[in-house]
Design a protein around this motif. Structure first.
Motif, short mmCIF file in Angstrom:
data_model
loop_
_atom_site.label_atom_id
_atom_site.label_comp_id
_atom_site.label_asym_id
_atom_site.label_seq_id
_atom_site.Cartn_x
_atom_site.Cartn_y
_atom_site.Cartn_z
N ALA A 93 -10.48 0.44 -10.76
CA ALA A 93 -11.02 -0.19 -10.04
C ALA A 93 -10.22 0.04 -8.50
O ALA A 93 -9.67 0.87 -8.49
CB ALA A 93 -10.22 -1.86 -10.50
N PRO A 94 -10.50 -0.66 -7.48
CA PRO A 94 -10.18 -0.16 -6.18
C PRO A 94 -8.58 -0.15 -6.37
O PRO A 94 -7.85 -1.06 -6.68
CB PRO A 94 -10.85 -1.17 -5.28
N THR A 95 -8.23 1.03 -5.57
CA THR A 95 -6.58 1.62 -6.04
C THR A 95 -6.03 1.91 -4.52
O THR A 95 -6.79 2.56 -3.71
CB THR A 95 -6.73 2.82 -6.96
N THR A 96 -4.73 1.33 -4.44
CA THR A 96 -3.87 1.89 -3.44
C THR A 96 -2.81 2.80 -4.33
O THR A 96 -2.28 2.62 -5.22
CB THR A 96 -3.03 0.84 -2.97
N TYR A 97 -2.41 3.86 -3.58
CA TYR A 97 -1.60 4.99 -4.29
C TYR A 97 -0.28 4.77 -3.47
O TYR A 97 -0.03 4.93 -2.25
CB TYR A 97 -2.29 6.41 -3.79
#
Ligand code: NAP
Length: 326
Positions: free
Chosen positions: A167-171
């Motif tokens: 799913a849309p990811t922030t690292y």
């Protein structure tokens, strides 16, 4: 009031954040940050391999929904993530010291977030050091056959799985936990004349550090910031300090003299404890990358995400007395 959906109990009107590592440092901080904002939009769902553990039972007793999930058993992840708006994904390399296993766990988490229709993932990653220090570079010995810094590389090398199959990811990239001075045997050691020595292999570089419990607060800030952070790499730290500055601040907090000893990297790698070579390479990588590494652990950005973020003096004020002075 609680309602049952997807086999677990949820609070109506709240978006669920499923938290891996909820019984640990990073995830536990996120669960606490969500609970500390009862009027906020989120409710934590604590994921654990063992809902019967003391830590899991303490979460349940505090009113947190606790759900079983084991990243080594991908089939357990679908029910754990069902209905969740967000997911915080963290893996624990230090439990097994296997880069392959950590990569498999993270990949299973990543794929499960997409399958569950999660809207926003935070992946607690670190740099793949081989992008800057290829295996042929002899400054860092190659470990486990194909890594320079296994606990960094294993995380960094699955970033692409989050980019393409999650799913849309922030690292999110965490800094060195100052809590390592308490729990990881890295604190000051008694020397001569009542003085103490803080010994770390820093190669003259500053060390970005953070209170482990604040990492979850920053993650909470990322979930609050939402879609605007997707695809970003957000490195967090409370402060970057030289070894001498950390020793001086420790000395002030303890009322003792603390000297800093900059240990040669080879000496540190040779200490013989599990992971010594990995950590020696990590510190040398940080020294080689220098200011670039520190720029990627940004206290200003972290404080915007989590205004209560502690600096080292703040952490010491609460924790210096817990450091075992060997
Ligand atoms: P921690 O406090 O040691 O706790 C580990 C957590 O991982 C526990 O909540 C455990 O949950 C969960 N877990 C382990 N294996 C699992 C599995 N197979 N399935 C589901 N959950 C599992 O860990 P932490 O400090 O928050 O995070 C560890 C990571 O932080 C490491 O990979 C390390 O490289 C990274 N890190 C550390 C530092 C540092 O300075 N120490 C700095 C940056 C990054 P249960 O036992 O309840 O199942």
């Amino acid at each position: 009031m609680l309602t049952q959906s997807h086999g677990v109990y949820d609070m109506p009107g709240k978006q669920i954040i499923a938290v891996f590592g909820a019984t640990g440092a990073q995830g536990g901080g996120l669960v606490r940050a969500i609970a500390a904002d009862p009027n906020g939009p989120f409710e934590a769902r604590a994921l654990t391999r063992n809902p019967g553990s003391d830590k899991a039972k303490a979460l349940a007793a505090a009113g947190i929904t606790v759900v079983a999930a084991d990243a080594d058993k991908p089939e357990t992840l679908a029910p754990a993530l069902a209905g969740a708006h967000g997911a915080f994904c963290v893996t624990n390399f230090w439990e097994h010291l296997s880069a392959e296993r950590e990569g498999a766990q993270a990949s299973a988490m990543a794929r499960a977030t997409k399958a569950a229709g999660v809207q926003h993932v935070i992946w607690s990653t670190l740099e793949d050091t081989r992008l800057a220090i290829p295996l042929a570079d002899t400054r860092l010995p190659t470990l486990q056959g194909q890594y320079k810094c296994p606990h960094f590389d294993a995380k960094g090398q699955v970033d692409h799985v989050f980019a393409t199959e999650a799913a849309p990811t922030t690292y999110m990239l965490a800094a060195f936990y100052w809590d390592n001075f308490i729990h990881f045997g890295m604190g000051p050691r008694a020397g001569e004349n009542g003085a103490y020595t803080l010994a770390l292999p820093l190669g003259g570089a500053k060390l970005p550090g953070i209170a482990a419990g604040d990492i979850g607060g920053c993650a909470y800030g990322i979930f609050r910031a939402g879609a605007s952070t997707i695809g970003q790499r957000i490195g967090i730290a409370g402060e970057s300090l030289s070894g001498a500055d950390m020793a001086a601040k420790m000395g002030q907090a303890l009322g003792k003299t603390v000297h800093f000893l900059d240990v040669p990297f080879d000496t540190y790698r040779g200490l013989g404890f599990p992971g010594a070579e990995d950590l020696g390479n990590m510190f040398q990588y940080q020294a080689i990358m220098g200011e670039e590494f520190q720029r990627h652990r940004d206290a200003k950005r972290a404080r915007e995400l989590f205004p209560a973020l502690q600096d080292f003096s703040g952490w010491l004020a609460a924790n210096a007395r817990s450091m075992p002075l060997g």
